[in-house]
Design a protein around this motif. Structure first.
Motif, mmCIF file in Angstrom:
data_model
loop_
_atom_site.group_PDB
_atom_site.id
_atom_site.type_symbol
_atom_site.label_atom_id
_atom_site.label_comp_id
_atom_site.label_asym_id
_atom_site.label_seq_id
_atom_site.Cartn_x
_atom_site.Cartn_y
_atom_site.Cartn_z
ATOM 1 N N MET A 282 0.891 -1.180 -0.041
ATOM 2 C CA MET A 282 -0.231 0.088 0.001
ATOM 3 C C MET A 282 0.922 1.371 0.190
ATOM 4 S SD MET A 282 -3.117 -0.651 -0.209
ATOM 5 C CE MET A 282 -3.753 1.156 0.193
ATOM 6 N N PRO A 283 0.437 2.144 -0.613
ATOM 7 C CA PRO A 283 1.356 3.624 -0.778
ATOM 8 C C PRO A 283 1.293 4.063 0.638
ATOM 9 C CG PRO A 283 -0.232 3.352 -2.570
ATOM 10 C CD PRO A 283 -0.618 2.460 -1.786
ATOM 11 N N ALA A 284 2.244 4.491 1.249
ATOM 12 C CA ALA A 284 2.224 5.246 2.581
ATOM 13 C C ALA A 284 1.297 6.557 2.561
ATOM 14 C CB ALA A 284 3.700 5.479 2.901
ATOM 15 N N ASP A 285 1.440 7.256 1.411
ATOM 16 C CA ASP A 285 0.802 8.617 1.445
ATOM 17 C C ASP A 285 -0.672 8.201 1.262
ATOM 18 O OD1 ASP A 285 0.959 7.556 -1.276
ATOM 19 O OD2 ASP A 285 0.861 9.403 -2.089
ATOM 20 N N GLU A 286 -1.401 7.086 0.822
ATOM 21 C CA GLU A 286 -2.464 6.719 0.796
ATOM 22 C C GLU A 286 -3.065 6.124 2.402
ATOM 23 O OE1 GLU A 286 -6.612 5.781 -0.730
ATOM 24 O OE2 GLU A 286 -5.060 7.035 -1.233
ATOM 25 N N MET A 287 -2.339 5.394 2.975
ATOM 26 C CA MET A 287 -2.646 5.226 4.317
ATOM 27 C C MET A 287 -2.822 6.326 5.245
ATOM 28 S SD MET A 287 -3.225 2.008 3.927
ATOM 29 C CE MET A 287 -3.153 1.276 5.395
ATOM 30 N N HIS A 288 -1.589 7.441 4.813
ATOM 31 C CA HIS A 288 -1.681 8.350 5.617
ATOM 32 C C HIS A 288 -2.949 9.448 5.514
ATOM 33 C CE1 HIS A 288 -0.106 12.159 7.837
ATOM 34 N NE2 HIS A 288 -0.450 12.796 6.550
ATOM 35 N N ARG A 289 -3.282 9.606 4.123
ATOM 36 C CA ARG A 289 -4.435 10.369 3.921
ATOM 37 C C ARG A 289 -5.558 9.700 4.413
ATOM 38 N NH1 ARG A 289 -8.717 9.304 1.553
ATOM 39 N NH2 ARG A 289 -8.280 7.374 0.872
ATOM 40 N N ALA A 290 -5.904 8.338 4.595
ATOM 41 C CA ALA A 290 -7.049 7.601 5.222
ATOM 42 C C ALA A 290 -7.087 7.762 6.647
ATOM 43 C CB ALA A 290 -7.018 5.986 5.233
ATOM 44 N N LEU A 291 -5.695 7.794 7.616
ATOM 45 C CA LEU A 291 -5.758 8.079 8.894
ATOM 46 C C LEU A 291 -6.141 9.281 9.319
ATOM 47 C CD1 LEU A 291 -2.434 5.856 9.590
ATOM 48 C CD2 LEU A 291 -4.726 5.339 10.330
ATOM 49 N N CYS A 292 -5.842 10.446 8.337
ATOM 50 C CA CYS A 292 -6.001 11.705 8.682
ATOM 51 C C CYS A 292 -7.542 12.129 9.246
ATOM 52 C CB CYS A 292 -5.441 12.677 7.894
ATOM 53 S SG CYS A 292 -3.798 12.767 7.737
ATOM 54 N N VAL A 293 -8.424 11.267 8.985
ATOM 55 C CA VAL A 293 -9.783 11.400 9.505
ATOM 56 C C VAL A 293 -10.080 11.267 10.890
ATOM 57 C CG1 VAL A 293 -10.888 11.284 7.109
ATOM 58 C CG2 VAL A 293 -11.022 9.379 8.640
ATOM 59 N N ILE A 294 -9.056 10.555 11.557
ATOM 60 C CA ILE A 294 -9.089 10.461 12.875
ATOM 61 C C ILE A 294 -8.402 11.421 13.714
ATOM 62 C CG2 ILE A 294 -8.508 8.604 14.615
ATOM 63 C CD1 ILE A 294 -8.149 6.588 12.328
ATOM 64 N N PRO A 295 -9.408 12.148 14.463
ATOM 65 C CA PRO A 295 -8.706 13.464 15.016
ATOM 66 C C PRO A 295 -7.607 13.085 16.080
ATOM 67 C CG PRO A 295 -10.982 13.371 15.228
ATOM 68 C CD PRO A 295 -10.617 12.272 14.613
ATOM 69 N N GLU A 296 -7.425 12.058 16.675
ATOM 70 C CA GLU A 296 -6.401 11.514 17.445
ATOM 71 C C GLU A 296 -5.027 11.240 16.786
ATOM 72 O OE1 GLU A 296 -10.402 10.261 19.473
ATOM 73 O OE2 GLU A 296 -9.614 10.122 17.285
ATOM 74 N N PHE A 297 -5.287 10.834 15.591
ATOM 75 C CA PHE A 297 -4.040 10.801 14.634
ATOM 76 C C PHE A 297 -3.606 12.264 14.217
ATOM 77 C CE2 PHE A 297 -2.271 10.534 10.417
ATOM 78 C CZ PHE A 297 -1.252 9.561 10.506
ATOM 79 N N ALA A 298 -4.689 12.748 13.498
ATOM 80 C CA ALA A 298 -4.165 14.368 12.938
ATOM 81 C C ALA A 298 -3.832 15.258 14.219
ATOM 82 C CB ALA A 298 -5.352 14.802 12.502
ATOM 83 N N GLU A 299 -4.049 14.955 15.441
ATOM 84 C CA GLU A 299 -3.512 15.739 16.455
ATOM 85 C C GLU A 299 -2.096 15.109 16.880
ATOM 86 O OE1 GLU A 299 -6.539 15.275 19.206
ATOM 87 O OE2 GLU A 299 -7.988 16.357 18.321
ATOM 88 N N SER A 300 -1.577 14.085 16.665
ATOM 89 C CA SER A 300 -0.300 13.432 17.031
ATOM 90 C C SER A 300 0.707 13.638 16.113
ATOM 91 C CB SER A 300 -0.673 12.006 17.284
ATOM 92 O OG SER A 300 -0.758 11.219 16.217
#
Length: 107
Positions: A71-89
């Motif tokens: 999986m492309p790392a940037d695609e996994m990152h984009r998906a995770l960014c909808v989780i506030p706890e991830f985006a804040e970390s």
């Protein structure tokens, strides 16, 4: 759309190279098009984990998807960014971050 980590299902499909985070319970089968999923849907101890433990679990699974499934790392990152706890970390200078303190860390 934000999805709190306690309700987050991380889904991905190696063939299409697509990833998404969908809300648990998934009454609309938003996870249906994806081959793999983790998080609130599969981890037996998920309800009793702290947010930090949930985030670590998702990050480990996301990294395994990158390495094992291609999986492309940037695609996994984009998906995770909808989780506030991830985006804040993540660091303030990383795309998708909601962290306002460039020197702040999760731990």
């Amino acid at each position: 759309m934000n999805i709190e980590i306690k309700h987050a299902i991380l889904c991905w499909d190696a063939a299409s190279q697509k990833a998404a985070v969908v809300r648990h319970p998934d009454h609309v089968n938003a996870s249906g098009p994806f081959m793999f999923s983790t998080g609130a849907c599969w981890v037996q101890k998920w309800p009793n984990m702290s947010d930090e433990e949930r985030l670590l679990t998702l990050l480990i699974d996301a990294w395994q998807a990158v390495i094992r499934d291609g999986m492309p790392a940037d695609e996994m990152h984009r998906a995770l960014c909808v989780i506030p706890e991830f985006a804040e970390s993540i660091a303030a200078d990383v795309p998708g971050s909601s962290n306002t303190n460039i020197f702040a860390g999760l731990f």
